[in-house]
Design a protein around this motif. Sequence first.
Motif: not given
Length: 416
Positions: A259-269, A287-299
């Motif tokens: 929800e939050v990722g999609g609302a901010n245009g995150i995760g379109i490939a 993949t809005p939520g997944g893109t956030i999770l991958y980024h956060a986990h790697n950080k």
Amino acid sequence: MAKQAIDNTNIKKVVLAYSGGLDTSIIIPWLKENYNNCEVIAVSADVGQGSELEGLEEKAKKTGASKLYIADLKKQFVEDYIFPTVKAGAVYENKYLLGTSFARPIIAKRLVEIALAEGADAICHGCTGKGNDQVRFELAIKAFAPDMKIIAPWRIWDLKSREDEIEYAEAHNIPLKITRETNYSKDKNLWHLSHEGLDLEDPANEPQYNKEGFLELGVSPEQAPDKPTYITLTFEKGIPVALDGQKLCAVDLVAKLNEVGGANGIGIADIVENRLVGMKSRGVYETPGGTILYHAHNKLEEICLDKATYHYKQNVANKFAELVYDGEWFTPLREALSAFVDSTQQTVTGEVKLKLYKGNIIDAGVTSPYSLYNSDMATFDEDEVYDQADSAGFINLFGLPIKVRAMAKKNWPVEK
């Protein structure tokens, strides 16, 4: 090229992987026509398709199925397939977050369980002979029912295109949710939504992100708010457990991030990927939520893993992604790699703060009780823990092979 002959001997009961989409909608009557009016048991796996599951039982029975199972696999899908892949950092060809790939093994495993319980003679799927999913389904089926007959209509029927399928559906009065103009091939689950076909088949065409109805999980970066959104993710041993301090179950956490990722245009490939069967294919993935999770986990891993482990794990991530993409989830190697990954995650605990803004994920801070970052060591100011003179000896030893080779070259024969 000749099609495989239809062998309908001893086929009295078939379990069908059923989504209610174009392929599987016409497969039920096709099976009954070509397999001696066999009983067809439809199985729909709920991996987060949402409204796509509405009305499926009525539709399946109207087109000839004797019954429909709807298996709720969302929790197991996230905990046992998605999160292990995220922990591994597995990304196929640097862009694809494997949304369809790791959904197939869990669906196929459930198909086998139902087929065995029902005493079915065969399992049927609607995957094309050009795609990856046929491999993913069938490898998983072989892992749990090695002697089960598999029916793949796309490899044996006379239909050659989605246009042919629509005509078949119309001739058999099968209702469809698509038209010839909106006939994208889509796959949706809790993790992602893929779009293939139509104008996307030409990589020269820009995807119509701002066209109404194209994107379903969010908006394009241009349509995202002008104000950034801050979020904080909490991880325990590599697993996300809370969002903005609120503990959430795995399914709810992924849904909230979508929800939050999609609302901010995150995760379109926009991806042109190398399929397992040898050809390239083009698709757009949300993949809005997944893109956030991958980024956060790697950080978080940046501060929690030592250099040798972090670098070696990147190699493991590539192989892990390849195994998942190729349908080799239920293999000793994938299980062994997961064991390695789990070992690396024992200290991957902490919080990651991110700023989401118009399709971008911007780091805004990371903390961990297991952090290996030492500000006293890294500072540019005066310190009492690091003797800079020690670096000279280190460089002399580290560079010794280079120095020896340069000295030796002085005595090499001169090439004419």
